[in-house]
Design a protein around this motif. Structure first.
Motif, mmCIF file in Angstrom:
data_model
loop_
_atom_site.group_PDB
_atom_site.id
_atom_site.type_symbol
_atom_site.label_atom_id
_atom_site.label_comp_id
_atom_site.label_asym_id
_atom_site.label_seq_id
_atom_site.Cartn_x
_atom_site.Cartn_y
_atom_site.Cartn_z
ATOM 1 N N LEU A 200 0.865 -1.188 -0.095
ATOM 2 C CA LEU A 200 0.073 -0.054 0.084
ATOM 3 C C LEU A 200 0.827 1.126 0.167
ATOM 4 O O LEU A 200 0.744 2.334 -0.832
ATOM 5 N N LEU A 201 1.942 1.456 0.857
ATOM 6 C CA LEU A 201 2.700 2.191 0.787
ATOM 7 C C LEU A 201 3.538 2.652 -0.377
ATOM 8 O O LEU A 201 3.770 3.605 -0.900
ATOM 9 N N ALA A 202 4.039 1.438 -1.004
ATOM 10 C CA ALA A 202 4.689 1.736 -2.309
ATOM 11 C C ALA A 202 3.831 2.291 -3.315
ATOM 12 O O ALA A 202 4.245 2.901 -4.265
ATOM 13 N N ILE A 203 2.161 1.658 -3.327
ATOM 14 C CA ILE A 203 1.457 2.193 -4.527
ATOM 15 C C ILE A 203 1.249 3.721 -4.090
ATOM 16 O O ILE A 203 1.183 4.606 -5.162
ATOM 17 N N VAL A 204 0.848 4.162 -2.933
ATOM 18 C CA VAL A 204 0.459 5.560 -2.510
ATOM 19 C C VAL A 204 1.778 6.457 -2.922
ATOM 20 O O VAL A 204 1.525 7.564 -3.457
ATOM 21 N N PHE A 205 3.005 6.065 -2.476
ATOM 22 C CA PHE A 205 4.077 7.078 -2.885
ATOM 23 C C PHE A 205 4.838 6.634 -4.007
ATOM 24 O O PHE A 205 5.898 7.209 -4.453
ATOM 25 N N GLY A 206 4.417 5.909 -5.123
ATOM 26 C CA GLY A 206 5.069 5.615 -6.115
ATOM 27 C C GLY A 206 6.424 4.925 -6.030
ATOM 28 O O GLY A 206 7.300 5.204 -6.851
ATOM 29 N N GLY A 207 6.716 3.806 -5.360
ATOM 30 C CA GLY A 207 7.914 3.316 -5.183
ATOM 31 C C GLY A 207 8.047 1.964 -5.595
ATOM 32 O O GLY A 207 9.032 1.151 -5.046
ATOM 33 N N TRP A 208 7.263 1.336 -6.667
ATOM 34 C CA TRP A 208 7.397 0.009 -7.132
ATOM 35 C C TRP A 208 8.759 -0.117 -7.301
ATOM 36 O O TRP A 208 9.185 -1.183 -7.181
ATOM 37 N N GLU A 209 9.159 0.710 -8.417
ATOM 38 C CA GLU A 209 10.759 0.245 -8.866
ATOM 39 C C GLU A 209 11.719 0.023 -7.717
ATOM 40 O O GLU A 209 12.521 -0.894 -7.716
#
Length: 68
Positions: free
Chosen positions: A44-53
């Motif tokens: 969830l945090l990765a999606i919200v803050f755009g940190g998938w890479e």
């Protein structure tokens, strides 16, 4: 302050805290349970803050260290 059995006043306060928060086992949590608890908030945090890479990079680094 020390009681006759050799304990301290701090230990007595710890017993009261255990009564409030319930009995907690002293053991380790199964890795699958720990992963099940940690991965949803991490995703969830990765999606919200755009940190998938960054997540993918770190996961591949950990997998490489584990030899998989």
């Amino acid at each position: 302050m020390v009681d006759p059995a050799g304990g301290t006043a701090t230990r007595a306060r710890g017993h009261r805290a255990a009564d409030v928060f319930g009995d907690q086992r002293s053991g380790t949590r199964h890795p699958v349970v720990a992963a099940a608890m940690a991965l949803p908030p991490a995703a969830l945090l990765a999606i919200v803050f755009g940190g998938w890479e960054a997540v993918v990079t770190q996961a591949s680094s950990v997998a490489g260290m584990l030899g998989r």
